[in-house]
Design a protein around this motif. Sequence first.
Motif, mmCIF file in Angstrom:
data_model
loop_
_atom_site.group_PDB
_atom_site.id
_atom_site.type_symbol
_atom_site.label_atom_id
_atom_site.label_comp_id
_atom_site.label_asym_id
_atom_site.label_seq_id
_atom_site.Cartn_x
_atom_site.Cartn_y
_atom_site.Cartn_z
ATOM 1 N N SER A 235 0.817 -1.221 0.000
ATOM 2 C CA SER A 235 0.000 0.000 0.000
ATOM 3 C C SER A 235 0.849 1.268 0.000
ATOM 4 N N ILE A 236 2.075 1.181 0.521
ATOM 5 C CA ILE A 236 2.923 2.373 0.559
ATOM 6 C C ILE A 236 4.006 2.329 -0.522
ATOM 7 N N ASP A 237 3.892 1.371 -1.431
ATOM 8 C CA ASP A 237 4.840 1.274 -2.541
ATOM 9 C C ASP A 237 4.285 2.038 -3.748
ATOM 10 N N GLN A 238 5.157 2.756 -4.438
ATOM 11 C CA GLN A 238 4.712 3.603 -5.554
ATOM 12 C C GLN A 238 3.910 2.835 -6.596
ATOM 13 N N TYR A 239 4.339 1.622 -6.926
ATOM 14 C CA TYR A 239 3.689 0.861 -7.997
ATOM 15 C C TYR A 239 2.745 -0.215 -7.470
ATOM 16 N N ALA A 240 3.152 -0.907 -6.420
ATOM 17 C CA ALA A 240 2.293 -1.962 -5.871
ATOM 18 C C ALA A 240 1.000 -1.377 -5.303
ATOM 19 N N SER A 241 1.033 -0.113 -4.875
ATOM 20 C CA SER A 241 -0.188 0.510 -4.344
ATOM 21 C C SER A 241 -1.278 0.563 -5.412
ATOM 22 N N LYS A 242 -0.872 0.657 -6.683
ATOM 23 C CA LYS A 242 -1.861 0.649 -7.775
ATOM 24 C C LYS A 242 -2.532 -0.720 -7.882
ATOM 25 N N VAL A 243 -1.745 -1.773 -7.619
ATOM 26 C CA VAL A 243 -2.296 -3.127 -7.604
ATOM 27 C C VAL A 243 -3.270 -3.280 -6.444
ATOM 28 N N VAL A 244 -2.907 -2.733 -5.278
ATOM 29 C CA VAL A 244 -3.795 -2.793 -4.115
ATOM 30 C C VAL A 244 -5.108 -2.079 -4.417
ATOM 31 N N GLU A 245 -5.027 -0.891 -5.008
ATOM 32 C CA GLU A 245 -6.246 -0.145 -5.356
ATOM 33 C C GLU A 245 -7.135 -0.947 -6.297
ATOM 34 N N LYS A 246 -6.515 -1.561 -7.296
ATOM 35 C CA LYS A 246 -7.281 -2.370 -8.250
ATOM 36 C C LYS A 246 -7.898 -3.582 -7.565
ATOM 37 N N SER A 247 -7.123 -4.237 -6.690
ATOM 38 C CA SER A 247 -7.630 -5.444 -6.018
ATOM 39 C C SER A 247 -8.811 -5.103 -5.119
ATOM 40 N N ILE A 248 -8.766 -3.942 -4.485
ATOM 41 C CA ILE A 248 -9.880 -3.500 -3.640
ATOM 42 C C ILE A 248 -11.153 -3.334 -4.477
ATOM 43 N N LYS A 249 -10.982 -2.794 -5.670
ATOM 44 C CA LYS A 249 -12.136 -2.520 -6.528
ATOM 45 C C LYS A 249 -12.775 -3.790 -7.093
ATOM 46 N N VAL A 250 -11.967 -4.822 -7.325
ATOM 47 C CA VAL A 250 -12.506 -6.029 -7.970
ATOM 48 C C VAL A 250 -12.685 -7.193 -6.996
ATOM 49 N N SER A 251 -12.278 -7.023 -5.743
ATOM 50 C CA SER A 251 -12.308 -8.137 -4.793
ATOM 51 C C SER A 251 -13.722 -8.457 -4.328
ATOM 52 N N SER A 252 -13.868 -9.653 -3.801
ATOM 53 C CA SER A 252 -15.139 -10.052 -3.192
ATOM 54 C C SER A 252 -15.320 -9.311 -1.863
ATOM 55 N N LYS A 253 -16.531 -9.328 -1.337
ATOM 56 C CA LYS A 253 -16.789 -8.689 -0.045
ATOM 57 C C LYS A 253 -15.939 -9.316 1.048
ATOM 58 N N LYS A 254 -15.776 -10.634 0.970
ATOM 59 C CA LYS A 254 -14.979 -11.337 1.974
ATOM 60 C C LYS A 254 -13.522 -10.879 1.932
ATOM 61 N N SER A 255 -12.948 -10.792 0.730
ATOM 62 C CA SER A 255 -11.553 -10.370 0.585
ATOM 63 C C SER A 255 -11.360 -8.935 1.049
ATOM 64 N N LEU A 256 -12.315 -8.071 0.702
ATOM 65 C CA LEU A 256 -12.237 -6.676 1.129
ATOM 66 C C LEU A 256 -12.281 -6.588 2.654
ATOM 67 N N ALA A 257 -13.160 -7.381 3.272
ATOM 68 C CA ALA A 257 -13.272 -7.393 4.733
ATOM 69 C C ALA A 257 -11.957 -7.848 5.369
ATOM 70 N N LEU A 258 -11.321 -8.850 4.784
ATOM 71 C CA LEU A 258 -10.041 -9.348 5.308
ATOM 72 C C LEU A 258 -8.950 -8.293 5.171
ATOM 73 N N PHE A 259 -8.981 -7.564 4.071
ATOM 74 C CA PHE A 259 -7.976 -6.511 3.869
ATOM 75 C C PHE A 259 -8.160 -5.403 4.910
ATOM 76 N N ILE A 260 -9.403 -4.978 5.103
ATOM 77 C CA ILE A 260 -9.677 -3.920 6.082
ATOM 78 C C ILE A 260 -9.305 -4.390 7.485
ATOM 79 N N GLU A 261 -9.601 -5.641 7.773
ATOM 80 C CA GLU A 261 -9.232 -6.204 9.068
ATOM 81 C C GLU A 261 -7.710 -6.172 9.261
ATOM 82 N N GLU A 262 -6.986 -6.461 8.189
ATOM 83 C CA GLU A 262 -5.524 -6.501 8.253
ATOM 84 C C GLU A 262 -4.936 -5.115 8.549
ATOM 85 N N ILE A 263 -5.452 -4.067 7.933
ATOM 86 C CA ILE A 263 -4.852 -2.739 8.114
ATOM 87 C C ILE A 263 -5.433 -1.974 9.297
#
Length: 335
Positions: A235-263
């Motif tokens: 999330s704090i990497d210049q390029y990988a953060s773009k992947v994180v943003e994309k994954s958030i947009k296309v992820s399932s509700k479960k995956s999004l919940a796990l990501f939010i739980e993680e951070i």
Amino acid sequence: MRSTFKAMVEKIVKSNDQSASLYLQQQIKTESDAIKNQVIESMMPQVLSLVRNRFGNFLIQCALEFGSQHQIKQLGMKMKGHVVQLACDRFGCHVMQKAIERVDEHMKLDFVEEMFQGVQDTLTHRFSCHVWQRIFEIKWKKEKTDIMKRMHKIMNGQWPSIANDENGSLVVQCIFENCSESNKQAIVQEMAPHTLEIAKGQWGNWVIQHLLDHGTVSEQEHIMEVVLQHAYSMSIDQYASKVVEKSIKVSSKKSLALFIEEITKPIPGGPHILQMMNHQFGNYVVQNIISIADTHQRNICVKLLVPHLNVLKGSKHGQRVASLCEKYLRSQKYV
């Protein structure tokens, strides 16, 4: 007229005469077959010179577009034996792309065979990579080809570095768009253990984003697993953060919940979201979460961010996060 056309061709080759090239192109496009034939005939002795010429290459492309099948074959025969050199040329690469589009399938295969002789040097070359992309876009009708099987045999073990190359990343995305799932799988499987490395690449992140947009469910799930394992560092990497943003947009509700739980989980020094909120790259991830998350998840994030609103408002990178939080507070009357 034939001598005039030959003189114009000479002017193009020797003097980069743009007006002569434009005139001859117009003759090919609009004049009678007799005139067109004379123009193309006058070009034949100078085909290779024209292909590599700043203005001559457009004339060859025009002849390939408007010439007869016989003339197209003649032009193709002039290029045979020189395909790699032309593909690696600033101007020649455009002609080779047009030639691959226009010649018959048998000659297409001849061109491909020549390209394979220099595949290690041409696949990621700044000019010839575009010729390879055109090859991968071919929809074969009669000829049976095993281009990708052969390609993978040669490039096996190199796909992660190819995906992270400025030109190679375009080639890999083109393969994913145009080749069969079975042909694509060998590359995806080779890249999988290197997902984090590729995601952090200036060019590789686009390959990972492409898989998030167009890959299979299993490919998307694998990428999401990597994102969850490395949520903060990505999330704090210049390029990988773009992947994180994309994954958030296309992820399932479960995956999004796990990501939010993680951070948002408590850790020494505070949850990761507090380090991300005004980070130059991480703040965009936080913005996406606030915008996409459901009410419960958004509440969790905003609760953590509210005590730091003044800091966010005074931060160059946190102002937008503060604005989204305040907007949400007003809409929910949150206290």
